[in-house]
Design a protein around this motif. Structure first.
Motif, PDB file in Angstrom:
ATOM      1  N   LEU A 169       0.699  -1.305  -0.136  1.00  0.00           N
ATOM      2  CA  LEU A 169      -0.254  -0.159  -0.450  1.00  0.00           C
ATOM      3  C   LEU A 169       1.047   1.251  -0.353  1.00  0.00           C
ATOM      4  CD1 LEU A 169      -2.580   1.929   0.273  1.00  0.00           C
ATOM      5  CD2 LEU A 169      -2.744   0.525   2.414  1.00  0.00           C
TER       6      LEU A 169
ATOM      7  N   ALA B  69      -6.221   2.882   4.996  1.00  0.00           N
ATOM      8  CA  ALA B  69      -4.862   2.701   5.030  1.00  0.00           C
ATOM      9  C   ALA B  69      -6.479   1.288   6.162  1.00  0.00           C
ATOM     10  CB  ALA B  69      -3.640   2.983   5.473  1.00  0.00           C
TER      11      ALA B  69
ATOM     12  N   LEU C 214      -8.657  -0.332   4.839  1.00  0.00           N
ATOM     13  CA  LEU C 214      -8.138  -1.437   4.061  1.00  0.00           C
ATOM     14  C   LEU C 214      -7.572  -3.082   4.786  1.00  0.00           C
ATOM     15  CD1 LEU C 214      -8.160  -1.741   0.766  1.00  0.00           C
ATOM     16  CD2 LEU C 214      -5.584  -1.107   0.990  1.00  0.00           C
ATOM     17  N   LYS C 215      -6.553  -2.199   5.441  1.00  0.00           N
ATOM     18  CA  LYS C 215      -6.018  -3.530   6.677  1.00  0.00           C
ATOM     19  C   LYS C 215      -6.456  -4.833   6.942  1.00  0.00           C
ATOM     20  CE  LYS C 215      -3.765  -0.713   8.923  1.00  0.00           C
ATOM     21  NZ  LYS C 215      -2.524   0.140   9.866  1.00  0.00           N
TER      22      LYS C 215
ATOM     23  N   LEU D 192      -1.053  -7.977   3.120  1.00  0.00           N
ATOM     24  CA  LEU D 192      -0.761  -6.041   2.313  1.00  0.00           C
ATOM     25  C   LEU D 192       0.456  -5.754   3.504  1.00  0.00           C
ATOM     26  CD1 LEU D 192      -2.161  -3.777   0.673  1.00  0.00           C
ATOM     27  CD2 LEU D 192      -3.340  -3.279   3.151  1.00  0.00           C
TER      28      LEU D 192
ATOM     29  N   VAL E 210       2.011  -1.565   5.045  1.00  0.00           N
ATOM     30  CA  VAL E 210       1.679  -0.404   4.623  1.00  0.00           C
ATOM     31  C   VAL E 210       2.639   0.330   4.228  1.00  0.00           C
ATOM     32  CG1 VAL E 210       0.993   1.640   5.668  1.00  0.00           C
ATOM     33  CG2 VAL E 210      -0.387  -0.774   6.099  1.00  0.00           C
TER      34      VAL E 210
ATOM     35  N   VAL F 263      -0.804  -0.694  -3.794  1.00  0.00           N
ATOM     36  CA  VAL F 263      -2.071  -0.321  -4.190  1.00  0.00           C
ATOM     37  C   VAL F 263      -2.279   1.105  -4.268  1.00  0.00           C
ATOM     38  CG1 VAL F 263      -4.481   0.295  -2.632  1.00  0.00           C
ATOM     39  CG2 VAL F 263      -3.770  -2.409  -3.413  1.00  0.00           C
TER      40      VAL F 263
END
Length: 268
Positions: free
Chosen positions: A140, A152, A155-156, A166, A168, A192
């Motif tokens: 991300l 964020a 999304l996590k 994922l 970050v 992303v």
């Protein structure tokens, strides 16, 4: 912090006077902030200069201080002086104004009457680096938008539910204490990217790396890419008094186009 056009000129004059390498240079390329190019031409008009603008729009031509607000002490009476200097710079046969996107080129033309040369971002610094995934993790990409932390977080949560690994980038940078190498970015399975400005240099980097990119779909993407429009002279940029800081050079201060300028032609 610079708050005066004249103070900025004195600073640049000090650079040139204090270092003989300036006047000995074959050319000066890519001044930033961009007013440095204008001031440098005013101090040393014999220097060949290429002003290259990749991201910021017309705001970058003028601001002497960090966005988003100018201090109350800024003297707007200096503005016409700056436009006159910019016209001299743009019409000089030894200087060029170049932009990385057509959007910025149109902004500068509207504001100053100068048609910059369009030179797309070709990302030559990435030659030899290409997509080579060595992990199933998805990166991300970092974002400076005020609402990105919440994005964020959500999304996590969805990534954990879908068992999607994922990573970050911002959290990774804080742990590493340094930026990621391009080879490291190219090793992720995908990225992303939520662009926080209309022309995101990260997108050009990732595209050149051939990394699969996930972007927000229309119309949702526009809630992100135009929100931080200050760097493009947009509605989020205001003076200390609360007025939109969008200024256009008076026609009398537009440069006369020399013969070497590219001219717009009517369809035949």
């Amino acid at each position: 912090m610079l708050r005066s056009l004249w103070k900025s000129l004195e600073m640049v004059r000090g650079w040139v006077a204090g270092d003989p390498a300036w006047r000995a240079a074959d050319a000066v390329v890519d001044c930033y902030p961009l007013w440095v190019c204008v001031a440098l031409h005013h101090v040393a008009p014999e220097l060949p200069i290429v002003m290259r603008n990749n991201i910021g729009g017309t705001k970058s031509l003028l601001l002497l201080v960090p966005p988003p607000r100018l201090p109350p002490t800024f003297d707007w009476e200096e503005l016409d002086t700056f436009w006159g200097w910019f016209a001299d710079f743009a019409s000089s046969p030894s200087c060029r104004v170049a932009v990385g996107t057509r959007l910025i080129g149109e902004q500068i033309f509207w504001q100053t009457g100068v048609r910059p040369e369009y030179v797309p971002m070709v990302m030559l610094h990435l030659s030899g680096v290409t997509y080579s995934p060595s992990t199933d993790e998805v990166l991300l990409f970092k974002n400076t938008h005020a609402g990105f932390e919440r994005f964020a977080h959500l999304l996590k949560q969805h990534a954990r539910a879908a068992r999607l690994p994922l990573v970050v980038q911002q959290e990774l940078l804080e742990a590493l204490g340094r930026p990621l190498e391009y080879e490291q970015i190219a090793a992720y399975k995908a990225v992303v990217l939520v662009p926080h400005v209309p022309n995101n240099a990260a997108f050009a980097d990732l595209y050149a790396l051939h990394v699969p990119i996930f972007l927000p779909a229309e119309p949702y993407i526009y809630t992100w890419m135009w929100a931080n429009s200050a760097v493009f002279g947009g509605p989020t940029l205001f003076t200390a008094g609360g007025s939109p800081m969008q200024s256009r050079a008076p026609p009398r201060l537009w440069p006369e186009p020399p013969a070497w300028w590219l001219q717009e032609r009517s369809p035949t």
